[in-house]
Design a protein around this motif. Structure first.
Motif, PDB file in Angstrom:
ATOM      1  N   GLY A 142       4.985  -6.616 -12.433  1.00 35.42           N
ATOM      2  CA  GLY A 142       3.775  -6.273 -11.709  1.00 35.42           C
ATOM      3  C   GLY A 142       3.926  -6.089 -10.218  1.00 35.42           C
ATOM      4  O   GLY A 142       2.937  -5.877  -9.517  1.00 35.42           O
ATOM      5  N   THR A 143       5.146  -6.143  -9.705  1.00 36.35           N
ATOM      6  CA  THR A 143       5.367  -5.900  -8.283  1.00 36.35           C
ATOM      7  C   THR A 143       5.029  -4.452  -7.948  1.00 36.35           C
ATOM      8  O   THR A 143       4.408  -4.171  -6.928  1.00 36.35           O
ATOM      9  N   PHE A 144       5.449  -3.547  -8.807  1.00 37.77           N
ATOM     10  CA  PHE A 144       5.149  -2.121  -8.678  1.00 37.77           C
ATOM     11  C   PHE A 144       4.351  -1.684  -9.892  1.00 37.77           C
ATOM     12  O   PHE A 144       4.475  -2.265 -10.973  1.00 37.77           O
ATOM     13  N   GLY A 163       0.799  -1.216   0.000  1.00 40.09           N
ATOM     14  CA  GLY A 163       0.000   0.000   0.000  1.00 40.09           C
ATOM     15  C   GLY A 163       0.834   1.269   0.000  1.00 40.09           C
ATOM     16  O   GLY A 163       0.301   2.367   0.069  1.00 40.09           O
ATOM     17  N   GLU A 164       2.138   1.132  -0.088  1.00 40.34           N
ATOM     18  CA  GLU A 164       3.032   2.293  -0.097  1.00 40.34           C
ATOM     19  C   GLU A 164       2.993   2.975  -1.464  1.00 40.34           C
ATOM     20  O   GLU A 164       2.815   2.333  -2.497  1.00 40.34           O
ATOM     21  N   VAL A 165       3.195   4.277  -1.447  1.00 39.95           N
ATOM     22  CA  VAL A 165       3.266   5.068  -2.667  1.00 39.95           C
ATOM     23  C   VAL A 165       4.573   5.847  -2.616  1.00 39.95           C
ATOM     24  O   VAL A 165       4.911   6.445  -1.590  1.00 39.95           O
ATOM     25  N   GLY A 166       5.311   5.812  -3.727  1.00 36.46           N
ATOM     26  CA  GLY A 166       6.595   6.497  -3.777  1.00 36.46           C
ATOM     27  C   GLY A 166       6.650   7.517  -4.890  1.00 36.46           C
ATOM     28  O   GLY A 166       6.076   7.310  -5.965  1.00 36.46           O
ATOM     29  N   LEU A 167       7.327   8.611  -4.641  1.00 32.27           N
ATOM     30  CA  LEU A 167       7.527   9.673  -5.621  1.00 32.27           C
ATOM     31  C   LEU A 167       8.966   9.615  -6.102  1.00 32.27           C
ATOM     32  O   LEU A 167       9.897   9.669  -5.283  1.00 32.27           O
ATOM     33  N   LEU A 168       9.166   9.494  -7.420  1.00 32.57           N
ATOM     34  CA  LEU A 168      10.527   9.496  -7.968  1.00 32.57           C
ATOM     35  C   LEU A 168      11.103  10.898  -7.826  1.00 32.57           C
ATOM     36  O   LEU A 168      10.582  11.860  -8.382  1.00 32.57           O
TER      37      LEU A 168
END
Length: 90
Positions: A80-82, A18-23
């Protein structure tokens, strides 16, 4: 899916956690490492990584900024992991 072009401002979604990351930024891992052996010629591309700012319940001061190699990140997107969501150009 094979034509994924990662760019700063893009978002990485980890559906498992459920984590969201910003590049944040792309950088060459070995650019500033002094090498005694000529392991990489001037013609070869560097080894790149992305600094990602993560948010979510598992993100804290110890793992909020977490780097991934570009190759590893692209592989995780392909399998499909991310999920990658590109930022919109204005």
């Amino acid at each position: 899916m094979d034509n994924v072009k990662l760019e700063p401002g893009g978002v990485i979604i980890d559906h498992k956690t459920g984590e969201v990351g910003l590049l944040m930024r792309r950088y060459d891992i070995i650019e500033h490492i002094p090498l005694t052996l000529d392991l990489i010629s001037d013609n070869e591309e560097g080894l790149y990584a992305w600094e990602i700012l993560w948010s979510g319940t598992n993100a804290d001061k110890n793992n909020r900024y977490f780097p991934y190699t570009e190759t590893g990140l692209l592989n995780m997107i392909r399998v499909g992991t991310f999920e990658y969501v590109a930022c919109e150009k204005k």
